[in-house]
Write a protein that holds these residues in place. Structure first.
Motif, PDB file in Angstrom:
ATOM      1  N   LEU A  87      27.109 -23.419 -55.307  1.00 59.75           N
ATOM      2  CA  LEU A  87      28.366 -23.246 -55.922  1.00 59.75           C
ATOM      3  C   LEU A  87      28.858 -24.677 -56.636  1.00 59.75           C
ATOM      4  N   ALA A  88      28.795 -25.755 -55.711  1.00 57.52           N
ATOM      5  CA  ALA A  88      29.013 -27.337 -56.315  1.00 57.52           C
ATOM      6  C   ALA A  88      28.324 -27.420 -57.553  1.00 57.52           C
ATOM      7  N   TYR A  89      27.126 -27.112 -57.329  1.00 59.38           N
ATOM      8  CA  TYR A  89      26.298 -27.193 -59.058  1.00 59.38           C
ATOM      9  C   TYR A  89      26.890 -26.741 -59.872  1.00 59.38           C
ATOM     10  N   LYS A  90      27.070 -25.243 -59.928  1.00 58.28           N
ATOM     11  CA  LYS A  90      27.672 -24.536 -60.855  1.00 58.28           C
ATOM     12  C   LYS A  90      29.337 -24.796 -61.384  1.00 58.28           C
ATOM     13  N   GLN A  92      30.265 -28.243 -61.072  1.00 63.02           N
ATOM     14  CA  GLN A  92      30.219 -29.627 -61.265  1.00 63.02           C
ATOM     15  C   GLN A  92      31.171 -29.994 -62.668  1.00 63.02           C
ATOM     16  N   PRO A  93      31.752 -31.220 -62.464  1.00 63.85           N
ATOM     17  CA  PRO A  93      31.652 -32.215 -61.515  1.00 63.85           C
ATOM     18  C   PRO A  93      32.430 -31.783 -60.129  1.00 63.85           C
ATOM     19  N   ALA A  94      31.756 -31.830 -59.242  1.00 59.99           N
ATOM     20  CA  ALA A  94      32.115 -31.348 -57.811  1.00 59.99           C
ATOM     21  C   ALA A  94      32.060 -32.368 -56.639  1.00 59.99           C
ATOM     22  N   ILE A  95      32.808 -32.353 -55.612  1.00 59.42           N
ATOM     23  CA  ILE A  95      32.629 -32.973 -54.395  1.00 59.42           C
ATOM     24  C   ILE A  95      32.586 -32.104 -53.259  1.00 59.42           C
ATOM     25  N   ILE A  96      31.499 -32.340 -52.626  1.00 60.27           N
ATOM     26  CA  ILE A  96      31.085 -31.403 -51.391  1.00 60.27           C
ATOM     27  C   ILE A  96      31.860 -32.339 -50.145  1.00 60.27           C
ATOM     28  N   PHE A  97      33.026 -31.978 -49.550  1.00 56.80           N
ATOM     29  CA  PHE A  97      33.502 -32.961 -48.519  1.00 56.80           C
ATOM     30  C   PHE A  97      33.246 -31.938 -46.953  1.00 56.80           C
ATOM     31  N   ARG A 137      26.049 -33.733 -61.363  1.00 51.20           N
ATOM     32  CA  ARG A 137      27.588 -34.620 -61.183  1.00 51.20           C
ATOM     33  C   ARG A 137      28.177 -33.939 -59.815  1.00 51.20           C
ATOM     34  N   VAL A 138      27.427 -33.987 -58.817  1.00 49.31           N
ATOM     35  CA  VAL A 138      28.110 -33.353 -57.337  1.00 49.31           C
ATOM     36  C   VAL A 138      27.819 -34.653 -56.394  1.00 49.31           C
ATOM     37  N   MET A 139      29.006 -34.811 -55.878  1.00 46.24           N
ATOM     38  CA  MET A 139      28.945 -35.951 -54.714  1.00 46.24           C
ATOM     39  C   MET A 139      29.320 -35.318 -53.313  1.00 46.24           C
ATOM     40  N   VAL A 140      28.565 -35.845 -52.471  1.00 46.61           N
ATOM     41  CA  VAL A 140      28.685 -35.400 -51.036  1.00 46.61           C
ATOM     42  C   VAL A 140      29.509 -36.622 -50.338  1.00 46.61           C
ATOM     43  N   LEU A 141      30.523 -36.054 -49.833  1.00 47.42           N
ATOM     44  CA  LEU A 141      31.533 -37.071 -49.304  1.00 47.42           C
ATOM     45  C   LEU A 141      31.716 -36.754 -47.769  1.00 47.42           C
TER      46      LEU A 141
END
Length: 159
Positions: A87-90, A92-97, A137-141
């Motif tokens: 889902l985050a990839y689809k 994007q840009p997204a942050i997985i928190f 453009r996905v960041m894991v925070l």
């Protein structure tokens, strides 16, 4: 005061104390001391209650462990980790928190449930996919109050 007088006084006090102790013991044996009997009775009741609470606590722990194991197995079967990254990839840009990340991605132990180990491995593999993919453009925070409890592999991946 002479030494003989002092020794006599000490012996008299010792005998008086011994007599009081023996009388007290007789009163206990004959059931004359109601306060002490009540305290002993209450002590036994409290000990029984503690035993019952321990049994209930153990039963609760067992059921909680079974519940957590069931949840972990359900999560692994449903492949929710893959779903989050997909889902985050689809989007994007997204942050997985991930809040309280130490509860999910803490240090690996031999006692970890198999489903939890697989989930951690899958999470890290999917995370690595984002670092390799130049277009991602996905960041894991992540947030935690216990960074020392995080798995070293997780710490290497965090920004």
């Amino acid at each position: 005061m002479r030494q003989d007088d002092m020794l006599k006084e000490i012996n008299d006090k010792r005998e008086g104390f011994t007599t009081l102790c023996l009388e007290f013991q007789k009163d206990i044996n004959m059931g004359k001391d109601d306060e002490l009997g009540a305290l002993i009775s209450e002590k036994e009741l409290l000990e029984n209650e503690i035993h019952l609470l321990d049994e209930k606590n153990n039963a609760l722990k067992t059921s909680m462990l079974a519940f957590v194991e069931e949840i972990l197995e359900d999560l692994h079967r449903s492949n929710s980790v893959t779903a989050v990254f997909s889902l985050a990839y689809k989007l994007q840009p997204a942050i997985i928190f991930i809040n309280e990340v130490d509860s999910f991605l803490g240090q690996r132990r031999n006692t970890d449930h198999e489903a939890l180990t697989k989930m951690k491995t899958e999470f890290m593999a999917l995370w690595d996919g984002f670092t390799i993919d130049q277009n991602a453009r996905v960041m894991v925070l992540a947030a935690t109050n216990r960074p020392s409890e995080l798995d070293e592999a997780i710490l290497r991946r965090l920004p």
